[in-house]
Design a protein around this motif. Structure first.
Motif, mmCIF file in Angstrom:
data_model
loop_
_atom_site.group_PDB
_atom_site.id
_atom_site.type_symbol
_atom_site.label_atom_id
_atom_site.label_comp_id
_atom_site.label_asym_id
_atom_site.label_seq_id
_atom_site.Cartn_x
_atom_site.Cartn_y
_atom_site.Cartn_z
ATOM 1 N N MET A 22 0.824 -1.205 0.000
ATOM 2 C CA MET A 22 0.000 0.000 0.000
ATOM 3 C C MET A 22 0.859 1.257 0.000
ATOM 4 O O MET A 22 0.539 2.231 -0.678
ATOM 5 N N GLN A 23 1.962 1.230 0.755
ATOM 6 C CA GLN A 23 2.851 2.391 0.788
ATOM 7 C C GLN A 23 3.430 2.655 -0.602
ATOM 8 O O GLN A 23 3.497 3.802 -1.043
ATOM 9 N N LYS A 24 3.800 1.591 -1.294
ATOM 10 C CA LYS A 24 4.344 1.738 -2.652
ATOM 11 C C LYS A 24 3.275 2.318 -3.589
ATOM 12 O O LYS A 24 3.562 3.213 -4.390
ATOM 13 N N ALA A 25 2.049 1.839 -3.477
ATOM 14 C CA ALA A 25 0.964 2.335 -4.327
ATOM 15 C C ALA A 25 0.686 3.809 -4.060
ATOM 16 O O ALA A 25 0.528 4.602 -4.998
ATOM 17 N N VAL A 26 0.657 4.186 -2.797
ATOM 18 C CA VAL A 26 0.399 5.584 -2.448
ATOM 19 C C VAL A 26 1.534 6.472 -2.945
ATOM 20 O O VAL A 26 1.303 7.572 -3.459
ATOM 21 N N ASN A 27 2.768 5.999 -2.813
ATOM 22 C CA ASN A 27 3.911 6.771 -3.306
ATOM 23 C C ASN A 27 3.855 6.953 -4.823
ATOM 24 O O ASN A 27 4.202 8.022 -5.334
ATOM 25 N N GLU A 28 3.431 5.921 -5.550
ATOM 26 C CA GLU A 28 3.322 6.032 -7.003
ATOM 27 C C GLU A 28 2.235 7.042 -7.391
ATOM 28 O O GLU A 28 2.417 7.829 -8.324
ATOM 29 N N VAL A 29 1.122 7.026 -6.675
ATOM 30 C CA VAL A 29 0.057 8.005 -6.935
ATOM 31 C C VAL A 29 0.574 9.413 -6.643
ATOM 32 O O VAL A 29 0.330 10.351 -7.411
ATOM 33 N N ASN A 30 1.306 9.551 -5.552
ATOM 34 C CA ASN A 30 1.867 10.850 -5.195
ATOM 35 C C ASN A 30 2.827 11.345 -6.278
ATOM 36 O O ASN A 30 2.801 12.518 -6.658
ATOM 37 N N ASP A 31 3.662 10.459 -6.799
ATOM 38 C CA ASP A 31 4.591 10.838 -7.873
ATOM 39 C C ASP A 31 3.837 11.289 -9.123
ATOM 40 O O ASP A 31 4.228 12.270 -9.771
ATOM 41 N N LEU A 32 2.771 10.571 -9.468
ATOM 42 C CA LEU A 32 1.969 10.957 -10.633
ATOM 43 C C LEU A 32 1.342 12.331 -10.433
ATOM 44 O O LEU A 32 1.307 13.153 -11.359
ATOM 45 N N GLN A 33 0.859 12.596 -9.222
ATOM 46 C CA GLN A 33 0.243 13.896 -8.959
ATOM 47 C C GLN A 33 1.278 15.020 -8.979
ATOM 48 O O GLN A 33 1.003 16.113 -9.474
ATOM 49 N N LYS A 34 2.470 14.754 -8.453
ATOM 50 C CA LYS A 34 3.525 15.770 -8.497
ATOM 51 C C LYS A 34 3.930 16.063 -9.944
ATOM 52 O O LYS A 34 4.094 17.224 -10.327
ATOM 53 N N ASN A 35 4.075 15.008 -10.739
ATOM 54 C CA ASN A 35 4.434 15.169 -12.148
ATOM 55 C C ASN A 35 3.371 15.977 -12.881
ATOM 56 O O ASN A 35 3.681 16.879 -13.663
ATOM 57 N N SER A 36 2.121 15.671 -12.611
ATOM 58 C CA SER A 36 1.017 16.393 -13.238
ATOM 59 C C SER A 36 1.053 17.871 -12.852
ATOM 60 O O SER A 36 0.897 18.751 -13.710
ATOM 61 N N GLY A 37 1.271 18.134 -11.588
ATOM 62 C CA GLY A 37 1.346 19.519 -11.123
ATOM 63 C C GLY A 37 2.511 20.275 -11.744
ATOM 64 O O GLY A 37 2.373 21.442 -12.133
ATOM 65 N N ASP A 38 3.656 19.609 -11.853
ATOM 66 C CA ASP A 38 4.824 20.243 -12.470
ATOM 67 C C ASP A 38 4.568 20.573 -13.941
ATOM 68 O O ASP A 38 4.941 21.648 -14.421
ATOM 69 N N LEU A 39 3.936 19.626 -14.656
ATOM 70 C CA LEU A 39 3.631 19.870 -16.067
ATOM 71 C C LEU A 39 2.625 21.008 -16.229
ATOM 72 O O LEU A 39 2.756 21.838 -17.133
ATOM 73 N N LYS A 40 1.628 21.053 -15.353
ATOM 74 C CA LYS A 40 0.636 22.132 -15.415
ATOM 75 C C LYS A 40 1.308 23.483 -15.208
ATOM 76 O O LYS A 40 1.043 24.449 -15.937
ATOM 77 N N THR A 41 2.169 23.531 -14.203
ATOM 78 C CA THR A 41 2.872 24.789 -13.915
ATOM 79 C C THR A 41 3.752 25.211 -15.084
ATOM 80 O O THR A 41 3.767 26.383 -15.471
#
Length: 111
Positions: free
Chosen positions: A45-64
């Protein structure tokens, strides 16, 4: 130009994710879990949550970057990253809901 989804590539990615999720390929942090053949649910579960967090950070960086006018970032990449993050978050949320539901059902059982 809009790229079509290649079904073979999608199937290959799904099989790779399924192989990652199988208990035989998961690394076990404790020696006891390895000897018993059990999967450490917390680490999965920790790995899954970390992967979701990475995807959200990447998305935010691309948006910015897109909002700031970076010529190397196009709208399609931003939208795809945003949708990937959204789908991953929603899937994680559904898994959490099912786990809570299963826990509540177990707690309602009479012994």
């Amino acid at each position: 130009m809009i790229k079509a989804i290649d079904p073979n590539q999608l199937l290959t990615q799904m099989r790779a994710l399924q192989a990652q999720a199988s208990p035989a390929t998961q690394p076990m942090p404790s020696g006891e879990a390895e000897s018993n053949g059990r999967v450490d649910f917390g680490s999965v579960m920790q790995k899954a949550v970390n992967e979701v967090n990475d995807l959200q950070k990447n998305s935010g960086d691309l948006k910015t970057a897109f909002e700031l006018g970076d010529p190397n970032v196009n709208l399609a990449d931003v939208m795809i990253a945003s949708q990937k993050a959204s789908v991953a978050f929603e899937a994680t949320l559904q898994v959490r809901n099912k786990l809570i539901e299963a826990y509540q059902e177990v707690m309602r059982m009479s012994v």
